[in-house]
Design an enzyme around this catalytic site. Structure first.
Site, PDB file in Angstrom:
ATOM      1  CE  LYS A 234       1.196   4.241  -2.688  1.00 53.29           C
ATOM      2  NZ  LYS A 234       0.294   3.247  -1.796  1.00 53.29           N
TER       3      LYS A 234
HETATM    4  C1  PLP Z   1      -1.396   2.922  -2.575  1.00 46.26           C
HETATM    5  C2  PLP Z   1      -1.278   1.722  -3.176  1.00 46.26           C
HETATM    6  C3  PLP Z   1      -2.365   1.861  -4.048  1.00 46.26           C
HETATM    7  C4  PLP Z   1      -2.938   2.802  -4.877  1.00 46.26           C
HETATM    8  O1  PLP Z   1      -2.562   3.834  -5.959  1.00 46.26           O
HETATM    9  P1  PLP Z   1      -2.489   5.529  -6.105  1.00 46.26           P
HETATM   10  O2  PLP Z   1      -1.411   5.864  -7.059  1.00 46.26           O
HETATM   11  O3  PLP Z   1      -2.547   5.920  -4.871  1.00 46.26           O
HETATM   12  O4  PLP Z   1      -3.954   4.985  -6.869  1.00 46.26           O
HETATM   13  C5  PLP Z   1      -3.201   0.549  -4.396  1.00 46.26           C
HETATM   14  N1  PLP Z   1      -2.957  -0.901  -4.323  1.00 46.26           N
HETATM   15  C6  PLP Z   1      -1.376  -0.587  -2.940  1.00 46.26           C
HETATM   16  C7  PLP Z   1      -0.786  -1.574  -2.377  1.00 46.26           C
HETATM   17  C8  PLP Z   1      -0.733   0.787  -2.613  1.00 46.26           C
HETATM   18  O5  PLP Z   1       0.199   1.060  -1.682  1.00 46.26           O
END
Ligand code: PLP
Length: 432
Positions: free
Chosen positions: A107
């Site tokens: 993210k």
């Molecule tokens: C947010 C997150 C996900 C999921 O991603 P999405 O875009 O919500 O499907 C998977 N793994 C980790 C470590 C995350 O922080």
């Protein structure tokens, strides 16, 4: 580029307004009005392009004309200040490591890109923007870090006291500058309810410009396209049918991959790898989309019972079930299976994965049984140390803390404790 609301009851809007608003006034997600294929030559010559150039080509049509090209290049350059290596697991499976950023979660890219877009839009505005977010752990750290030091933007993060890991708490509470952590006496849902209430409270929104930073924001969602281009650049000379297995929760990341495919990136197929929160797995089996309350798992960033970006995926495939099904396979796995996968990756391939990546690995294995000629890349969405309790239990060995994590562990926590909505409101109004 203009964006329309998927609820179709709000006017179309510019990239700038879509970023500032987050969600359309009719509560719909924004979606770009058109998607133009990139030229074939771009893919043929991709080896000659740097990551920054690739990112620029991928995203410019979605941002223009609201951010001039020179500024967009600068934003991309600041966003991509770390690496995105593909690591081979075996002849059929690789992993794309997305955890080399400042908070060691994928993210980071979306948060950094969005922060800089907002900073750009706000630079001639004497009024500060306040980003208000509730976090159950991972998102908050990436958002806080992404916005750290961005002028004209203040970040207020609500997290449930005692319900996030030590590492996550340190990532939220040690930044200072324009970041404030509010430690809520309650659970994640209490944090989220308070944030929602603030967005509806006229005594607040008349006095300050409030915005959100979750994955529905187009400036957090679209830069995730970059990952798929970067993997393609690294793999296309060795492998033909490249398939991505994406550990999915809100389905923002995988949906961005599908946007990359719409731009012409040769992706053979997608796998949505899920934990026991299996709404989409069930949908592809039964054609019935039935959201349900989420269940807690060891891959907790994917504990989502009603994935908010799934409507965007439906839009990409023009609500055609068969078209979607021919491009997307979905599997769901229990925590027990996930732990076995963590062990297997460690014992057989000497690879320390995190629980989310391990779910992605399982998706690759199942898909390859039916499609042995593909090469499957699972996305490693977080660094294993962010889930130390699970990992050390499985691997029974101490893992050395990476420098990003070690650096925050020594810093002093600073938070403001709140219990009720009135305290959030007082804090926000006193901060103007
Ligand atoms: C947010 C997150 C996900 C999921 O991603 P999405 O875009 O919500 O499907 C998977 N793994 C980790 C470590 C995350 O922080």
């Amino acid at each position: 580029m203009n964006y329309y609301s998927l609820n179709k009851k709000a006017p179309t809007t510019s990239f700038k307004d879509a970023v500032i608003k987050g969600l359309a006034p009719d509560k719909g997600l924004y979606f770009p009005e058109s998607i133009t294929l990139l030229p074939k030559s771009f893919f043929e010559e991709i080896d000659d392009f740097s990551y920054e150039e690739i990112a620029f080509e991928a995203i410019k049509q979605f941002v223009a004309p609201d951010i001039p090209e020179a500024e967009l290049k600068q934003i991309i350059s600041e966003t991509l200040s770390f690496d995105f290596p593909v690591v081979e697991i075996n002849k059929k499976i690789s992993t794309l490591e997305l955890f080399h950023g400042p908070t060691m979660a994928f993210k980071d890219v979306g948060a950094r890109f969005m922060a800089r877009c907002l900073g750009y839009f706000n630079k001639d505005n004497s009024r500060e923007v306040t980003v208000l977010v509730a976090t159950s752990g991972d998102t908050g750290g990436a958002v806080a870090n992404g916005f750290l030091g961005v002028e004209g933007v203040k970040v207020v993060i609500l997290y449930p006291s005692g319900k996030v890991s030590d590492i996550q708490e340190k990532q939220l509470t040690t930044l200072k500058k324009n970041i404030t952590a509010l430690e809520v006496d309650g659970v994640f849902d209490d944090c989220q309810d308070m944030v929602k209430q603030a967005f509806l409270d006229e005594s607040i929104i008349n006095k300050m410009q409030l915005t959100s930073a979750n994955s529905i924001n187009v400036a957090r969602w679209l830069p995730q396209m970059f990952y798929y281009f970067f993997a393609y650049k690294q793999l296309h000379n060795q492998h033909k049918d490249i398939v991505f297995s994406v550990p999915s929760g809100n389905f923002g990341n995988i949906c961005a991959g599908m946007m990359a495919q719409q731009l012409g990136l040769p992706i053979h197929h997608f796998i949505a790898s899920n934990n026991e929160n299996d709404v989409v797995t069930e949908y592809l089996k039964t054609k019935l989309y039935q959201p349900k309350p989420s269940v807690a798992t060891i891959s907790n960033a994917m504990d989502v019972g009603n994935p908010s970006n799934f409507v965007r995926i439906q839009e990409i495939f023009k609500n055609n079930f068969e078209a979607l099904k021919s491009n997307l396979t979905s599997y769901s796995y229990s925590d027990e299976k996930t732990r076995e996968a963590l062990k297997e990756l460690y014992n057989d391939y000497n690879y320390v994965a995190d629980p989310h990546g391990a779910v992605g690995y399982l998706g690759c294995k199942d898909y390859l049984k039916m499609n042995p000629n593909a090469h499957c890349v699972f996305l490693e969405t977080a660094h294993a140390t962010k889930f130390l309790d699970v990992i050390e239990d499985v691997i029974r060995e101490n893992i050395e803390l990476p420098e990003q994590i070690a650096a925050v562990m020594d810093k002093k926590k600073k938070s403001i404790k709140i219990g009720a909505y009135e305290e959030l409101k007082n804090y926000l109004l006193s901060s103007i």
